[in-house]
Design a protein around this motif. Structure first.
Motif, PDB file in Angstrom:
ATOM      1  N   GLU A 540       0.828  -1.199   0.000  1.00 16.34           N
ATOM      2  CA  GLU A 540       0.000   0.000   0.000  1.00 16.34           C
ATOM      3  C   GLU A 540       0.867   1.255   0.000  1.00 16.34           C
ATOM      4  OE1 GLU A 540      -3.512   0.202   2.392  1.00 16.34           O
ATOM      5  OE2 GLU A 540      -3.388  -1.962   2.797  1.00 16.34           O
ATOM      6  N   LEU A 542       1.560   4.761   1.366  1.00 13.08           N
ATOM      7  CA  LEU A 542       1.176   5.350   2.655  1.00 13.08           C
ATOM      8  C   LEU A 542       0.452   6.677   2.475  1.00 13.08           C
ATOM      9  CD1 LEU A 542       4.406   4.548   4.704  1.00 13.08           C
ATOM     10  CD2 LEU A 542       2.325   3.184   4.463  1.00 13.08           C
ATOM     11  N   ASN A 543       0.815   7.411   1.426  1.00 12.04           N
ATOM     12  CA  ASN A 543       0.168   8.705   1.184  1.00 12.04           C
ATOM     13  C   ASN A 543      -0.358   8.778  -0.249  1.00 12.04           C
ATOM     14  OD1 ASN A 543       2.816   8.581   0.246  1.00 12.04           O
ATOM     15  ND2 ASN A 543       3.104  10.785   0.342  1.00 12.04           N
ATOM     16  N   GLN A 594      13.022  -3.600  -0.277  1.00 10.53           N
ATOM     17  CA  GLN A 594      12.500  -3.388  -1.626  1.00 10.53           C
ATOM     18  C   GLN A 594      11.799  -4.645  -2.126  1.00 10.53           C
ATOM     19  OE1 GLN A 594      16.441  -1.701  -2.654  1.00 10.53           O
ATOM     20  NE2 GLN A 594      15.312  -0.610  -4.216  1.00 10.53           N
ATOM     21  N   GLU A 597      10.508  -6.679  -8.321  1.00 14.70           N
ATOM     22  CA  GLU A 597       9.857  -6.008  -9.449  1.00 14.70           C
ATOM     23  C   GLU A 597       9.962  -6.947 -10.633  1.00 14.70           C
ATOM     24  OE1 GLU A 597      11.366  -2.017  -9.945  1.00 14.70           O
ATOM     25  OE2 GLU A 597      11.209  -1.600  -7.810  1.00 14.70           O
TER      26      GLU A 597
ATOM     27  N   VAL B 134      10.945   0.962  -6.905  1.00 16.28           N
ATOM     28  CA  VAL B 134      10.796   1.158  -5.464  1.00 16.28           C
ATOM     29  C   VAL B 134      12.210   1.343  -4.922  1.00 16.28           C
ATOM     30  CG1 VAL B 134      10.042   0.178  -3.278  1.00 16.28           C
ATOM     31  CG2 VAL B 134       8.698  -0.222  -5.349  1.00 16.28           C
ATOM     32  N   GLU B 135      12.476   2.537  -4.435  1.00 13.15           N
ATOM     33  CA  GLU B 135      13.831   2.873  -4.022  1.00 13.15           C
ATOM     34  C   GLU B 135      13.896   3.101  -2.522  1.00 13.15           C
ATOM     35  OE1 GLU B 135      16.715   2.808  -4.536  1.00 13.15           O
ATOM     36  OE2 GLU B 135      17.184   2.881  -6.655  1.00 13.15           O
ATOM     37  N   THR B 136      15.110   3.099  -2.031  1.00 10.29           N
ATOM     38  CA  THR B 136      15.300   3.465  -0.631  1.00 10.29           C
ATOM     39  C   THR B 136      15.520   4.970  -0.571  1.00 10.29           C
ATOM     40  OG1 THR B 136      17.672   3.201  -0.798  1.00 10.29           O
ATOM     41  CG2 THR B 136      16.420   1.259  -0.150  1.00 10.29           C
ATOM     42  N   THR B 158       6.625  13.043  -2.684  1.00 10.24           N
ATOM     43  CA  THR B 158       7.024  11.650  -2.798  1.00 10.24           C
ATOM     44  C   THR B 158       5.954  10.711  -2.272  1.00 10.24           C
ATOM     45  OG1 THR B 158       9.204  12.490  -2.285  1.00 10.24           O
ATOM     46  CG2 THR B 158       8.936  10.107  -2.215  1.00 10.24           C
ATOM     47  N   PHE B 159       5.776   9.588  -2.951  1.00 15.43           N
ATOM     48  CA  PHE B 159       4.912   8.519  -2.439  1.00 15.43           C
ATOM     49  C   PHE B 159       5.773   7.585  -1.584  1.00 15.43           C
ATOM     50  CE2 PHE B 159       2.576   9.286  -6.524  1.00 15.43           C
ATOM     51  CZ  PHE B 159       1.367   9.656  -5.968  1.00 15.43           C
ATOM     52  N   TYR B 160       5.349   7.357  -0.366  1.00 14.38           N
ATOM     53  CA  TYR B 160       6.085   6.458   0.511  1.00 14.38           C
ATOM     54  C   TYR B 160       5.380   5.111   0.630  1.00 14.38           C
ATOM     55  CZ  TYR B 160       9.299  10.120   1.757  1.00 14.38           C
ATOM     56  OH  TYR B 160      10.283  11.071   1.695  1.00 14.38           O
ATOM     57  N   LEU B 161       6.203   4.048   0.714  1.00 11.16           N
ATOM     58  CA  LEU B 161       5.663   2.697   0.878  1.00 11.16           C
ATOM     59  C   LEU B 161       6.043   2.134   2.238  1.00 11.16           C
ATOM     60  CD1 LEU B 161       6.577   1.167  -2.611  1.00 11.16           C
ATOM     61  CD2 LEU B 161       4.480   2.313  -1.940  1.00 11.16           C
ATOM     62  N   GLY B 162       6.963   2.817   2.901  1.00 16.05           N
ATOM     63  CA  GLY B 162       7.441   2.360   4.206  1.00 16.05           C
ATOM     64  C   GLY B 162       8.375   3.409   4.744  1.00 16.05           C
ATOM     65  N   LEU B 165      11.260   3.437   2.376  1.00 14.00           N
ATOM     66  CA  LEU B 165      11.004   2.965   1.014  1.00 14.00           C
ATOM     67  C   LEU B 165      10.017   3.890   0.329  1.00 14.00           C
ATOM     68  CD1 LEU B 165      10.712  -0.830   1.720  1.00 14.00           C
ATOM     69  CD2 LEU B 165      12.559   0.313   0.488  1.00 14.00           C
ATOM     70  N   LEU B 167       8.528   5.369  -3.834  1.00 11.87           N
ATOM     71  CA  LEU B 167       8.541   5.235  -5.283  1.00 11.87           C
ATOM     72  C   LEU B 167       9.478   6.309  -5.794  1.00 11.87           C
ATOM     73  CD1 LEU B 167       4.751   4.630  -5.938  1.00 11.87           C
ATOM     74  CD2 LEU B 167       6.619   3.009  -6.227  1.00 11.87           C
ATOM     75  N   TYR B 195       7.708   8.611 -10.117  1.00 10.49           N
ATOM     76  CA  TYR B 195       6.416   8.886  -9.473  1.00 10.49           C
ATOM     77  C   TYR B 195       6.486  10.159  -8.634  1.00 10.49           C
ATOM     78  CZ  TYR B 195       5.964   3.876 -10.441  1.00 10.49           C
ATOM     79  OH  TYR B 195       5.931   2.657 -11.043  1.00 10.49           O
ATOM     80  N   SER B 197       3.701  12.826  -6.370  1.00 12.78           N
ATOM     81  CA  SER B 197       2.316  12.939  -5.967  1.00 12.78           C
ATOM     82  C   SER B 197       1.693  14.231  -6.498  1.00 12.78           C
ATOM     83  CB  SER B 197       2.279  12.759  -4.452  1.00 12.78           C
ATOM     84  OG  SER B 197       1.566  13.688  -3.823  1.00 12.78           O
TER      85      SER B 197
END
Lengths: 792, 339
Positions: A540, A542-543, A594, A597, B134-136, B158-162, B165, B167, B195, B197
């Protein structure tokens, strides 16, 4: 940074037009978002003095006025306004005039009497009370009686100005101020920068008699300064100050508040003025908020504070959210007598986080977030006190608080002319480089090849030779840079093998008639459900921008179905698409590392197509990749027709699935025609290298064709029959072709007739009848084993 | 006999003239020259002639025979030509009817523009590489000289996944991965999806594509950057296109520039596309920041480099005059088939 051209001219002599200045500033790295000529907003509106008022004979409420507009002849205007009187000076929109509202005024007749214009209200000129006294009074705006008849209203309202909106890059927070812009303009124009005055008088007394200041967090607040001003005389600000504030988009309030805002706009350093009466225990404490503390901000919003937020507190409660906004009641009131002026440096990330967390962004927080200059704190405070004195707004008390743990005022940086030229590829003389740097207030001396530079505190961004090179080139002119060919060791250009393979595959797919699509990598969370897939382990965002873009896709099918559906709804009849993109597969949720992909190919089509056509596409991909996976029927893909789904496996691993879309899935994607879809998992295939083709000699001996008509249960798979034939006929079988499948009257119920054409050939000899018979018989034996017999 | 031969000759000439088809001709040939043909039967009568007459008649008969044979040959030729002519006439096609359609698919315009770009840079000795989407935080920001508190982070939502982490907001992340693994000289481009936002509108998309370029070697200059970009621009927009550098700021390059090209629509005179300026902004570039080089273990005192980031979507829309970026992701078949 909205900059008034007139104001800017007070700091640097500008002898060119605003447009020319903008062009030069752009080439020095300051992009111009917009230039607004304020005088264009209003035309042909002048001050007029009413010399006579007569009643209109045909109207109860209309009056006929004669106005002196500074010309030989007076002007006749018919009006319905009732607040006018003989002797009043009013704004007059003449024939062919333009008002700021966009309204154009022309002469006309009112009930048979000529009217050569219109008298204007404050509202019609878009004025507020703070713009001009009486502007919000109902009726015609009555101007100050000292205004001469005929004066252009733009002059009265200070509209002969340009507002230039400079885009300030993140490395130049010092330019979020008129002084910063002026310093740059001075360098660009090669003129001196005229620094504003900061001297002020003190009246004795001592700040210690008024309050104590304590700083508990030097980390977030490395410098906190303050001065006390007593005998505050709250007044309206003078016209020049109000004009500057208005031009910069701020509303004038009173002299004290206006001074703090003016200093912020001028120096870039935010300030805050506390009413000393409101500070309990006569204390200022710079500290972190305590758990559960709350504050009501100036905009009346109550905010619950977190422990990582810095506040300016008095002895009891937080009075101000540091750098963001003052608390209700801590500010200046009409009867404020004693003021504590705060001027401080706060760390940018702390302010950024706080402002974001409480959802408040102010001129002050915006500047702190970008970064402020620690030396500027003192300068700004002095500048404010200078204004206090020169506007006679109060008396400055002796003594100051300046809480800091030491700081760097300027830094030395040595570099060289040749290093700079080497980076730029130019040959700019050392003298010229020295001159440019000095014009930017980077004190530089040239000794031989070495440039000794002293970096002022407001240029935090300059650390390396490359930074100095940038200063040199942006003022020397980027147009001096002329293209040269890359030198150095030649290298072979190429795509990495898997990139090349994917590219070739795309060309192949386009070659066989598929159109390529590009879709987003994030999809709605509910999409998995629509396909009947699990929505666990989804990554998901997060934002996200919304539910629509909330998870990373783990399959390309739903995007493809949406595109097919859209095309169907648009009336496109035959569509065959492919997308080569990535699926994102998490090892664990919540995501710690990560995700994988995985490159995936999706093919989708509707219209003049069928299962076998799609299968043909998929098989052509395998052929292209040089692999030959096994195909078996499959019925457990929830979004595919259970009787029309095939799975391809290679070494026991699934490499593709294809099939007709399940009617239920069709419905949830608003698809109303049979649609076919395939997903090919290229990650497993890409590693395979297609073997180099080794030539096989062309056949020397004739081939023999034999047809087999078979009968078997209708459930028997053709694929199994083919396997049987291949096994039986062995090496001699060159080609096998299915040419008929028949079910119907002539065949027993539950059975089908299947016909194959076999081509047999030997590379060693012409086949004998015996050899042929043997091969065919073996094939028939294998067929028998699975229940297929020759049709009699 | 002489009369008879003359008569045969005459009648054959007569009949040949009227023969309309190959079949008729064949029949006539049999009639005159066949084993039981008229000429043969006369020749059979030669035996009954006197020895004096025989050679004369023989000569005459041979003359008649070869004449008839020749006539037949000519007649055959003529009639074949006539028949061919008729056949060709009858086989006339309306060549203006369209050819039978061949199944032809279309690569997406983004792929086509990318293909062009890649080929240009491959020609200049660049290697096309790729990096993860998906980058750090480290690769996307920290290593690119954008520490956590840096205001430049605001430039890119920025879109965050963690926790760490995200995009990737720029393909520049791949710069670091490349410099960590390869030693100079380095010449790479890294195309890929990025990516940010941004809400979707005619010019913004939260998903778009960049092509990052990186060169690191001894003695690389800003003039080399311009020269390289000029080659690219001339290939894409034409040889008359001018390239202009405008100072700007990116955290990972220093000096940094925005690169403008003379407007491809109006040639620099000023039009709607370039908003009257005569120039359009196509990419950002600069000399690789010394801190970025150092972070990757490359000594900035020995090596220098340049980097650039091309917006593939914008390049594609300006080149093809596509009015709305959303068309690129809508995938209407009628749109795709145009390219």
């Amino acid at each position: 940074m909205k900059t008034s051209f007139n104001w800017l001219k007070q700091y640097v002599d500008i002898d060119i037009s605003p447009k020319e200045l903008c062009d030069k500033m752009v080439m020095a790295g300051f992009e111009v978002e917009e230039i607004t000529d304020l005088s264009e907003t209003m035309k042909n509106v002048v001050a007029g003095k009413i010399v006579d008022i007569k009643k209109h004979e045909d109207s109860d409420h209309l009056q006929i006025c004669m106005l002196d507009i500074g010309k030989e002849e007076n002007l006749q205007i018919v009006t319905g306004a009732d607040n006018i009187f003989v002797g009043a000076t009013v704004p007059v929109a003449l024939d062919n005039s333009l008002l700021p509202t966009g309204v154009k005024i022309k002469k006309g007749k009112l009930r048979g009497v000529d009217s050569f214009g219109m008298m204007c209200s404050g509202e019609e000129l878009l004025l507020k009370e703070s713009d001009y006294k009486g502007a919000e009074v109902h009726g015609i705006l009555i101007l100050d009686s000292s205004v001469a008849a005929g004066t252009d209203m733009r002059e009265i309202l200070n509209l002969f100005d340009y507002i230039i909106d400079f885009k300030i890059t993140a490395n130049r927070p010092d330019c979020s101020s008129i002084i910063g812009i002026a310093r740059e303009a001075a360098a660009v124009l090669n003129k001196p920068f005229k620094a504003p005055k900061i001297d002020f008088k003190e009246v004795g007394d001592n700040i210690k008699n008024y309050l104590t200041v304590e700083n508990q967090n030097y980390d977030i607040c490395p410098r906190y300064m303050g001065k006390v001003v007593k005998n505050i005389r709250i007044k309206e600000s003078p016209e020049w100050l109000k004009t500057v504030l208005k031009a910069s988009g701020m509303r004038p309030i009173n002299n004290i508040v206006d001074i703090t805002n003016f200093v912020m706009l001028e120096t870039g350093q935010p300030m805050h003025a506390f009413d000393l009466r409101e500070l309990e225990d006569n204390k200022i404490i710079v500290r972190n908020a305590k758990k559960g503390e709350k504050i009501v901000l100036l905009d009346e919003k109550e905010v619950e504070l977190k422990e990582n937020m810095l506040v300016i507190a008095d002895g009891v409660k937080p009075s101000c959210l540091a750098g963001v906004m003052g608390g209700m009641g801590s500010g200046i009131k009409p009867d404020t007598k004693e003021v504590f002026f705060e001027c401080a440096k706060f760390k940018r990330d702390s302010i950024r986080k706080t402002a974001k967390a409480v959802g408040v962004r102010t001129e002050s927080s915006a500047r702190y977030e970008k970064g402020t200059d620690i030396c500027n704190v003192e300068y700004a405070l002095k500048r404010a006190l200078h204004l206090i004195c020169s506007l006679d707004a109060g008396d400055v008390v002796c003594g100051a608080y300046d809480l800091n743990k030491g700081f760097v005022t300027e830094r030395k940086l040595d570099t060289s002319v040749s290093k700079i030229n080497a980076l730029l590829g130019l040959n700019i003389p050392g003298k010229k480089q020295e001159e440019i740097l000095n014009s930017l207030l980077i004190k530089t001396t040239l000794k031989g090849d070495t440039l000794h530079c002293i970096i002022p505190s407001f240029r935090d961004d300059i650390e390396f030779t490359a930074d100095i090179a940038e200063e040199v080139i942006r003022l020397y002119g980027c147009d001096h840079i002329e293209g040269t060919v890359l030198k150095g060791e030649q290298q072979q250009g190429k795509r990495l093998p898997k990139i090349e393979k994917r590219r070739a595959l795309k060309l192949h797919l386009a070659g066989i008639g598929l159109n390529e699509i590009y879709t987003y990598s994030f999809i709605p969370k509910k999409e998995a459900e629509k396909l009947g897939l699990s929505n666990k382990n989804l990554i998901e965002i997060l934002n996200p921008l919304g539910e629509e873009f909330s998870v990373m896709r783990t399959q390309l099918v739903s995007s493809m179905l949406n595109v097919l559906s859209t095309n169907m709804n648009k009336g496109n009849e035959n569509c065959a698409f492919f997308e080569l993109s990535k699926r994102f597969i998490a090892k664990e949720i919540p995501l710690k590392e990560q995700p994988q992909e995985l490159t995936t190919l999706c093919i989708g089509a509707f219209g003049e197509t069928d299962f076998y056509k799609i299968k043909g596409y998929v098989e052509s991909v395998f052929e292209f990749l040089g692999v030959n996976p096994e195909c078996v029927a499959c019925s457990n893909i929830p979004y595919l027709h259970p009787g029309r789904t095939a799975e391809f496996t290679l070494n026991g691993e699934r490499v593709a699935i294809l099939g007709e879309v399940h009617p239920k899935t069709m419905e949830s994607f608003s698809i109303n025609k049979r649609t076919f879809i395939a997903e090919i998992y290229l990650e497993n295939l890409e590693a395979l290298n297609k073997k180099l083709v080794i030539f096989k000699p062309l056949p020397k001996f004739p081939a023999v064709n034999r047809d087999l008509a078979l009968i078997c249960s209708e459930d028997l798979n053709i694929g199994d029959m083919e396997k049987a034939i291949k096994k039986g006929a062995g090496k001699l079988l060159e080609n096998l072709k299915l040419f008929d499948v028949y079910k119907g009257n002539q065949i027993e119920k539950g059975k089908k007739s299947v016909a194959f054409g076999l081509t047999l050939r030997s590379h060693e000899d012409t086949l004998t009848d015996e050899q042929i018979e043997q091969a065919i018989n073996k094939a028939l034996k294998e067929l028998e084993k699975i229940g297929a017999v020759l049709r009699s | 006999m002489k009369e008879k031969l003359e008569q045969i000759k005459k009648s054959s000439e007569e009949l040949l003239k009227n023969a309309g088809s190959l079949k008729e001709l064949e029949e006539l040939k049999v009639k005159f020259l066949g084993k039981k043909g008229e000429l043969t039967s006369i020749l059979k009568m030669m035996g009954g002639l006197s020895p004096e007459e025989r050679p004369k008649m023989g000569q005459l008969a041979n003359e008649v025979r070869s004449k008839i044979e020749e006539d037949f040959q000519n007649a055959f030729k003529d009639i074949k030509e006539k028949e061919l002519e008729l056949k060709l006439k009858a086989e006339k096609l309306d060549v203006t009817i369209k050819g039978t359609p061949v199944a032809k698919g279309h690569l997406h315009p983004l792929s086509q523009t990318l293909e062009n770009l890649e080929n240009i840079f491959i020609g200049l000795g660049f290697t096309v590489v790729e990096g993860p989407e998906v980058e750090t935080d480290h690769y996307n920001f920290e290593a690119l000289n954008v520490p956590k508190d840096h205001p430049a982070r605001d430039m890119q939502d920025t879109f965050y996944l963690g926790e760490n982490l995200l995009l990737r907001t720029q393909t520049s992340a791949a710069q670091i991965r490349t410099m960590e693994t390869l030693k100079p000289p380095i010449r790479i481009i890294c195309p890929g999806r990025v990516y940010r936002s941004d809400d979707v509108d005619a010019t913004h998309s939260p998903v778009f594509h960049q092509v990052e370029g990186l060169v690191v070697d001894k003695g690389i200059t800003m003039c080399d950057l311009k020269g390289t970009l000029e080659i690219m621009v001339h290939e894409i927009y034409g040889n008359d296109t001018k390239v202009k550098f405008r100072p700007s700021f990116f955290p990972f390059t220093e000096p940094s520039v925005e690169v403008d090209v003379s407007c491809p629509e109006c040639g620099g005179k000023g039009c709607r596309v370039c908003k009257g300026s005569g120039w359009i902004e196509i990419l950002g570039a600069g000399m690789v920041h010394p801190r970025v080089l150092k972070g990757c273990g490359i000594d900035p005192d020995v090596y220098s480099g340049f980097a650039f980031g091309i917006g593939l979507d914008r390049l594609t829309t300006t080149r093809h005059k596509i009015s709305d970026i959303r068309l690129l992701f809508e995938n209407d078949d009628r749109f795709l088939k145009q390219f």
